[in-house]
Design an enzyme around this catalytic site. Structure first.
Site, PDB file in Angstrom:
ATOM      1  N   ASP A 194       0.894  -1.364  -0.140  1.00  0.00           N
ATOM      2  CA  ASP A 194      -0.040   0.115   0.023  1.00  0.00           C
ATOM      3  C   ASP A 194       0.944   1.447  -0.198  1.00  0.00           C
ATOM      4  OD1 ASP A 194      -2.885   0.968   0.184  1.00  0.00           O
ATOM      5  OD2 ASP A 194      -1.939   1.962   1.676  1.00  0.00           O
ATOM      6  N   TYR A 242       1.448   8.984  -9.826  1.00  0.00           N
ATOM      7  CA  TYR A 242       1.703  10.203  -9.541  1.00  0.00           C
ATOM      8  C   TYR A 242       3.278  10.551  -9.720  1.00  0.00           C
ATOM      9  CZ  TYR A 242      -2.607  10.620  -6.943  1.00  0.00           C
ATOM     10  OH  TYR A 242      -3.776  10.921  -6.308  1.00  0.00           O
ATOM     11  N   ASP A 243       3.832   9.625 -10.514  1.00  0.00           N
ATOM     12  CA  ASP A 243       5.049   9.676 -10.991  1.00  0.00           C
ATOM     13  C   ASP A 243       5.738  10.939 -11.798  1.00  0.00           C
ATOM     14  OD1 ASP A 243       6.068   7.419  -9.397  1.00  0.00           O
ATOM     15  OD2 ASP A 243       6.245   6.182 -11.176  1.00  0.00           O
TER      16      ASP A 243
HETATM   17  P1  ITT Z   1      -3.404  -2.336  -5.371  1.00  0.00           P
HETATM   18  O1  ITT Z   1      -4.176  -1.704  -4.138  1.00  0.00           O
HETATM   19  O2  ITT Z   1      -4.198  -3.250  -6.008  1.00  0.00           O
HETATM   20  O3  ITT Z   1      -1.937  -2.727  -4.872  1.00  0.00           O
HETATM   21  P2  ITT Z   1      -3.483   0.510  -6.081  1.00  0.00           P
HETATM   22  O4  ITT Z   1      -2.960   1.146  -7.553  1.00  0.00           O
HETATM   23  O5  ITT Z   1      -4.767   0.698  -5.530  1.00  0.00           O
HETATM   24  O6  ITT Z   1      -2.996  -1.030  -6.282  1.00  0.00           O
HETATM   25  P3  ITT Z   1      -2.490   1.885  -3.748  1.00  0.00           P
HETATM   26  O7  ITT Z   1      -3.800   1.771  -3.094  1.00  0.00           O
HETATM   27  O8  ITT Z   1      -1.157   1.528  -2.926  1.00  0.00           O
HETATM   28  O9  ITT Z   1      -2.579   0.748  -5.177  1.00  0.00           O
HETATM   29  O10 ITT Z   1      -2.467   3.117  -4.610  1.00  0.00           O
HETATM   30  C1  ITT Z   1      -2.202   4.168  -3.944  1.00  0.00           C
HETATM   31  C2  ITT Z   1      -2.308   5.508  -4.904  1.00  0.00           C
HETATM   32  O11 ITT Z   1      -0.918   5.857  -4.933  1.00  0.00           O
HETATM   33  C3  ITT Z   1      -2.611   4.931  -6.408  1.00  0.00           C
HETATM   34  O12 ITT Z   1      -3.243   6.093  -6.713  1.00  0.00           O
HETATM   35  C4  ITT Z   1      -1.361   4.676  -7.168  1.00  0.00           C
HETATM   36  O13 ITT Z   1      -1.147   5.206  -8.473  1.00  0.00           O
HETATM   37  C5  ITT Z   1      -0.184   5.842  -6.269  1.00  0.00           C
HETATM   38  N1  ITT Z   1       0.989   5.183  -6.315  1.00  0.00           N
HETATM   39  C6  ITT Z   1       1.452   4.255  -5.610  1.00  0.00           C
HETATM   40  N2  ITT Z   1       2.830   3.973  -5.879  1.00  0.00           N
HETATM   41  C7  ITT Z   1       3.090   4.858  -6.758  1.00  0.00           C
HETATM   42  C8  ITT Z   1       4.372   5.086  -7.375  1.00  0.00           C
HETATM   43  O14 ITT Z   1       5.447   4.306  -7.199  1.00  0.00           O
HETATM   44  N3  ITT Z   1       4.679   6.011  -8.211  1.00  0.00           N
HETATM   45  C9  ITT Z   1       3.355   6.838  -8.438  1.00  0.00           C
HETATM   46  N4  ITT Z   1       1.945   6.900  -7.838  1.00  0.00           N
HETATM   47  C10 ITT Z   1       1.997   5.770  -6.835  1.00  0.00           C
END
Ligand code: ITT
Length: 201
Positions: free
Chosen positions: A71, A156-157
């Site tokens: 997460d 958000y990269d």
């Molecule tokens: P899972 O829950 O199935 O793992 P998800 O995309 O819903 O997939 P998260 O709940 O962890 O994953 O995502 C939180 C948000 O943060 C989500 O909008 C992602 O796109 C963003 N995010 C997470 N890791 C990132 C990264 O390495 N670079 C850019 N944005 C990221």
């Protein structure tokens, strides 16, 4: 040992599998794609750790294998409490990341570098059958760019600026992103822990 990377986000699954395969070559790393019908649990936790745990418990219940879930979120000092563990829901889940990024940049227009500080946080939870989940966390410090740049990575990269490298996270190759990212750091820590646990077993 077989390890299931438990995420429904294909870009994240690719990153997790690459880092783990690079660091722990003796692990057989697979993704949820090999387990059709894996449920996508509601992330009702209030912390990264709680949400990672919800995801890993759900994946283990479906696969019966050792699982790792992640997460992650973006924390922006100028927008306290708005993203973080709620990063995916910021401005609504139906809103594209291009639009979310544009909204963030609009809200931050004119702010000097010292007020643009931000960080990615990543928590991973590891769980083996019959055991409780174990959590690991890492962060990557940076700031919010003036404009989106780059096409790599995901989420958000394109607006996450790395001052020490002079580019956004989305301008890095996958290998460069793993080197500095929250996810790369936390999964390398997890790989070391797994190796130690194996040699003590
Ligand atoms: P899972 O829950 O199935 O793992 P998800 O995309 O819903 O997939 P998260 O709940 O962890 O994953 O995502 C939180 C948000 O943060 C989500 O909008 C992602 O796109 C963003 N995010 C997470 N890791 C990132 C990264 O390495 N670079 C850019 N944005 C990221």
């Amino acid at each position: 040992m077989r390890l299931v990377v438990a995420t429904h986000n294909p870009a994240k699954a690719r990153e997790m599998a690459e880092v783990l395969r690079g660091r722990a070559p003796r692990l057989e790393v697979v993704t949820l794609a090999e387990y059709p019908g894996a449920p996508e649990p509601e992330e009702f936790g209030t912390t990264y750790e709680e949400n990672a745990e919800i995801k890993v418990r759900s994946a283990l219940a479906h696969t019966g294998e050792v699982c790792v879930a992640d997460d992650a979120g973006l924390e922006i000092d100028a927008l306290p409490g708005e993203l973080g563990p709620l990063s995916k829901r910021f401005a609504g889940e139906e809103t594209s990341f291009t639009e979310k990024a544009a909204m963030i940049l609009d809200r931050m227009r004119g702010l000097p570098p010292a007020e643009r500080r931000a960080r990615f946080v990543c928590c991973v939870a590891l769980q083996a059958p019959g055991e409780e989940p174990r959590a690991f966390r890492a962060t990557c410090e940076g700031s919010i760019a003036q404009e989106p740049r780059g096409t790599g990575g995901f989420g958000y990269d394109p607006i996450f600026w790395l001052p020490s490298l002079g580019c956004t996270m989305a301008e890095l190759t996958p290998a460069q992103k793993h080197e500095v990212s929250h996810r790369g750091k936390v999964l390398r820590e997890l790989a070391v822990w797994l190796e130690r646990a194996r040699s003590n077993a």
